[in-house]
Design an enzyme around this catalytic site. Structure first.
Site, PDB file in Angstrom:
ATOM      1  N   ARG A 176       0.853  -0.740  -0.542  1.00 11.96           N
ATOM      2  CA  ARG A 176       0.255   0.375   0.276  1.00 11.96           C
ATOM      3  C   ARG A 176       0.624   1.429   0.413  1.00 11.96           C
ATOM      4  O   ARG A 176       0.689   1.938  -0.585  1.00 11.96           O
ATOM      5  CB  ARG A 176      -0.610  -0.170   1.286  1.00 11.96           C
ATOM      6  CG  ARG A 176      -2.228  -0.502   0.742  1.00 11.96           C
ATOM      7  CD  ARG A 176      -2.105  -2.327   0.314  1.00 11.96           C
ATOM      8  NE  ARG A 176      -3.157  -2.417  -0.164  1.00 11.96           N
ATOM      9  CZ  ARG A 176      -3.660  -3.613   1.253  1.00 11.96           C
ATOM     10  NH1 ARG A 176      -3.204  -3.844   2.140  1.00 11.96           N
ATOM     11  NH2 ARG A 176      -4.933  -4.380   1.624  1.00 11.96           N
ATOM     12  N   ASP A 205       0.162  -7.048  -3.197  1.00 14.62           N
ATOM     13  CA  ASP A 205      -1.232  -6.942  -2.741  1.00 14.62           C
ATOM     14  C   ASP A 205      -1.341  -5.904  -4.183  1.00 14.62           C
ATOM     15  O   ASP A 205      -0.544  -5.903  -5.019  1.00 14.62           O
ATOM     16  CB  ASP A 205      -1.285  -5.640  -1.284  1.00 14.62           C
ATOM     17  CG  ASP A 205      -2.788  -5.972  -0.597  1.00 14.62           C
ATOM     18  OD1 ASP A 205      -3.516  -6.213  -1.045  1.00 14.62           O
ATOM     19  OD2 ASP A 205      -2.606  -6.996   0.551  1.00 14.62           O
ATOM     20  N   HIS A 279      -6.187 -10.511  -3.513  1.00  9.81           N
ATOM     21  CA  HIS A 279      -5.562  -9.237  -3.418  1.00  9.81           C
ATOM     22  C   HIS A 279      -4.289  -9.414  -3.975  1.00  9.81           C
ATOM     23  O   HIS A 279      -2.843  -8.818  -3.788  1.00  9.81           O
ATOM     24  CB  HIS A 279      -4.811  -9.168  -1.738  1.00  9.81           C
ATOM     25  CG  HIS A 279      -5.547  -8.788  -0.960  1.00  9.81           C
ATOM     26  ND1 HIS A 279      -5.431  -7.271  -0.683  1.00  9.81           N
ATOM     27  CD2 HIS A 279      -6.584  -9.531  -0.361  1.00  9.81           C
ATOM     28  CE1 HIS A 279      -7.073  -7.420   0.432  1.00  9.81           C
ATOM     29  NE2 HIS A 279      -7.304  -9.058   0.867  1.00  9.81           N
ATOM     30  N   GLU A 342      -9.464 -12.088   3.058  1.00  6.16           N
ATOM     31  CA  GLU A 342     -10.498 -11.450   1.819  1.00  6.16           C
ATOM     32  C   GLU A 342     -11.006 -11.882   0.141  1.00  6.16           C
ATOM     33  O   GLU A 342     -10.503 -10.967  -0.378  1.00  6.16           O
ATOM     34  CB  GLU A 342     -10.238  -9.900   1.975  1.00  6.16           C
ATOM     35  CG  GLU A 342     -10.507  -9.092   3.306  1.00  6.16           C
ATOM     36  CD  GLU A 342      -9.998  -8.050   3.306  1.00  6.16           C
ATOM     37  OE1 GLU A 342     -10.441  -7.541   4.522  1.00  6.16           O
ATOM     38  OE2 GLU A 342      -8.977  -7.731   2.877  1.00  6.16           O
TER      39      GLU A 342
HETATM   40  C1  ACM Z   1      -5.731  -8.165   6.664  1.00 10.63           C
HETATM   41  O1  ACM Z   1      -5.875  -7.544   7.071  1.00 10.63           O
HETATM   42  N1  ACM Z   1      -7.023  -8.819   5.765  1.00 10.63           N
HETATM   43  C2  ACM Z   1      -5.389  -9.766   7.039  1.00 10.63           C
END
Ligand code: ACM
Ligand code: ZN
Length: 665
Positions: A176, A205, A279, A342
């Site tokens: 990020r 990511d 991700h 996610e």
């Molecule tokens: C996370 O915070 N998505 C592992």
């Protein structure tokens, strides 16, 4: 002898005994060692002090040099490091001589006026003994500049120490926002100072791919760069811009080898994370064939969360195998983190190939497809001699057989009961990207949440529900620095410390020696160390960290009564706050019917709802509004409560974010 002179004589005698003890300031070791016994007198570093290493193994000599290098800047003393026999005035580093019970990371440290002896079974223990010795010296020892007028003395002690957990971790997200290898090394230095031994490097990511992969150069030549800094941040909050003005950066394989060697010299293992199947925006922007849509999806940016790998194509796994081959060749550690969190399932639902895979493998749904994906990657990882670790969600659809779990949103108990190893990093205590103060006008913008220092310190990594025979599966604890809203390294440090110091004590010190009040007494000295070592941190605010007040059994009654606390020291700013009535102990609880704030004795805010604080609490956070406070204002909290089922309840009143208003249907 008359009584008067007898009295005088015994008073003098008492003083003579008490003085040496009084003269020695309390030790301020962080993390607190397992066993410490104070001795009499002190050891003094002089120009004649030698660091004597026995036996002279490469590792032991390197630890001697590390110690000498850390003793030199502040003292100006260039202590020689070498072999030899024990000699008066020396610092002895002895490998292999300590009790076997100290394990691979434990050490014994004896400081007497004549000599310092650090002994350990293994080099890691010797290293930690050296770190403790540095902390026994005045904090000025951490200064990078010469310091005069300080006596370089360590008080006499006998320490026997070893960590409670083998995984004492810190994670840094460099996707990020990008942090240079020099900054990463600085974090490793700060970790070493806290005996943290695992650096989890979140290298990939959606927003940037940060590790050079020779077979696929465009991963970094293109995938490490995005148009701008994103996340609504000030472009000036980072210097990570390329010559063309784009935001980003990456580590070459040589950079990575250099950082690994730096970490190894500090007994830190690096766990690389290569995110999949979600991700994966940065990589799939370069290799869209491996996504379900199979076509490019536009520029990388803060909002990208577009794509997951297609689980229906076999060449996805061959592609990942190629990447992981290079990753494994670089990183020597046991674990390879593959993310797994996610994963949006929409693409898989719409993808013919993924649906065909579900059918062919007899899977029930996309959750089982996620499990299929992770199992298949696990076999790749295992074939390379490594163990797969992934976030909580890798349990979806069934956990891969040999995988370890990193619990951020649960699964530890189920994982450990199923025989899997688990690292604890729950959002509740370990998310160092969350706010650490309630006054958001003075805190840098954060992703949300509230994880103050005291909360981290109170973390118990072993879940209460875990069967005793499964406790061995809890490898340890880790703090996570996600960096969506953290673009500068100074800001990383602000979020990392002193919460990292609290976490270090959680993961290192035996539960029985952990004590919040004691920690906060040691902390100012420790923060001085960090300051001199050039490590950034958030200043301690005990008024905010500590409870606003407490209730004790003696105050309890069967009928409602009003208790009150002066909350002036903790509340400086107008706004809505939550006041939690947190049950601590007792067979009974307290029923509460209202809470109110009084400004100079006059009620200014009230929340009247029924609540219960006990083993099973209900609605025990009251929302009250602090008004603008005139100078010298006194603020009082009143609570109407009665004990329920006895009168032995005790608890604390804690400040919290204001609870959100209930949604009206
Ligand atoms: C996370 O915070 N998505 C592992
Ligand atoms: Zn697909």
């Amino acid at each position: 002898m008359n009584t008067k002179s007898l009295f005088l004589k015994s008073a003098l005698l008492l003083l003579a005994y008490a003085l040496p003890a009084l003269a020695e300031p309390p030790l301020a070791l962080v993390p607190q060692p397992a066993k410490v016994e104070r001795g009499v007198g002190r050891f003094t570093l002089t120009a004649q002090t030698k660091i004597i290493v026995a036996p002279q193994t490469k590792d032991a000599l390197a630890i001697g040099e590390y110690l000498a290098a850390h003793l030199r800047p502040a003292t100006g003393l260039a202590l020689p490091v070498g072999g030899g026999n024990a000699a008066t005035g020396a610092i002895m580093l002895q490998l292999g001589s300590a009790s076997k019970e100290l394990g691979s990371e434990g050490y014994e440290l004896s400081v007497t006026p004549g000599m310092v002896i650090v002994s350990a079974q293994q080099p890691a223990g010797l290293f930690y003994g050296a770190v403790t010795l540095l902390q026994l010296l005045p904090p000025d020892i951490f200064s990078a500049q010469p310091v005069t007028g300080v006596a370089w003395v360590a008080p006499a002690v006998k320490i026997s120490d070893q960590p409670r957990f083998g995984w004492r971790g810190m994670m840094l997200d460099v996707s990020r926002h990008f942090f240079t290898k020099a900054e990463v090394k600085h974090l490793l230095d700060a970790m070493a100072l806290h005996k943290l031994n695992t650096f989890h490097w979140h290298l990939t990511d959606d927003q940037g791919w940060r590790i050079e992969i020779k077979k696929y150069p465009q991963l970094t030549s293109v995938g490490a760069w995005r148009k701008d800094i994103g996340f609504g941040l000030d472009p000036k909050s980072s210097t990570a811009y390329g010559p063309d003005g784009r935001y980003g950066g990456f580590y070459t394989q040589d950079d990575i080898r250099e950082v690994i060697a730096y970490a190894q010299a500090r007994y830190i293992t690096i766990v690389p994370e290569i995110e999949m199947p979600g991700h994966a925006g940065a990589i799939l922007s370069q290799f869209p064939d491996f996504s379900c849509a199979g076509k490019p999806f536009g520029e990388l940016g803060a909002g990208v969360h577009a794509s997951v790998y297609c689980a229906g194509r076999d060449d996805t796994f061959a592609f990942l195998d190629n990447i992981l081959t290079e990753v494994v060749a670089l990183f020597p550690g046991k674990y390879l983190h593959i993310g797994g969190d996610e994963v949006p399932k929409d693409n898989w639902k719409k993808c013919e190939k993924c649906q065909a895979r579900i059918k062919a493998e007899g899977l029930k749904n996309e959750h089982e497809l996620q499990s299929y994906f992770i199992r298949r990657v696990e076999s790749i990882v295992n074939a390379k001699g490594r163990t797969l670790i992934g976030w909580s969600e890798i349990r979806e659809g069934g956990l891969a057989p040999r995988a370890a779990l990193m619990d951020w949103i649960g699964g530890a108990v189920e994982g450990a009961n199923g025989g899997h190893d688990v690292v604890m990093s729950p959002t509740s205590h370990c998310y160092f990207d969350y706010y650490q103060g309630l006054d958001h006008s003075v805190e840098p913008r954060a992703i949300g949440g509230y994880v103050p220092l005291r909360k981290v310190y109170g973390f118990e990594p072993v879940p209460a529900k875990l069967q005793p025979e499964q406790r061995k599966h809890i490898l340890g604890a880790q703090g996570n620095l996600w960096t969506e809203y953290i673009a500068s390294f100074k800001h990383v440090e602000y979020m990392a410390f002193p919460r990292g110091a609290a976490l270090a004590e959680v993961a290192w010190s035996p539960e029985a020696v952990r004590n919040w009040d004691d920690f906060t007494q040691r902390l100012p000295v420790h923060l001085r160390r960090l300051e001199l070592a050039g490590v950034g941190f958030r200043r301690l605010s005990l008024a905010e960290e500590n409870p606003l007040g407490e209730w004790k059994p003696a105050q309890m009654a069967q009928e409602f009564k009003t208790l009150e606390w002066d909350v002036t020291p903790a509340l400086h700013k107008a706004g809505a706050y939550g006041f939690e009535l947190a049950y601590m102990k007792g067979a009974c609880g307290v029923a509460i019917r209202w809470a109110a704030l009084l400004l100079n004795g006059k009620e200014v805010s009230r929340d009247a709802h029924e609540a219960f604080a006990g083993a099973a609490s209900r609605q025990n956070v009251y929302k009250l509004t602090v008004p603008e406070l005139p100078a010298g204002a006194k603020l009082t909290l009143q609570v109407s409560l009665r004990s329920d089922g006895g009168t032995d309840s005790s608890g604390e009143i804690r400040l919290k974010p204001a609870p959100a208003a209930k949604k009206k249907k």
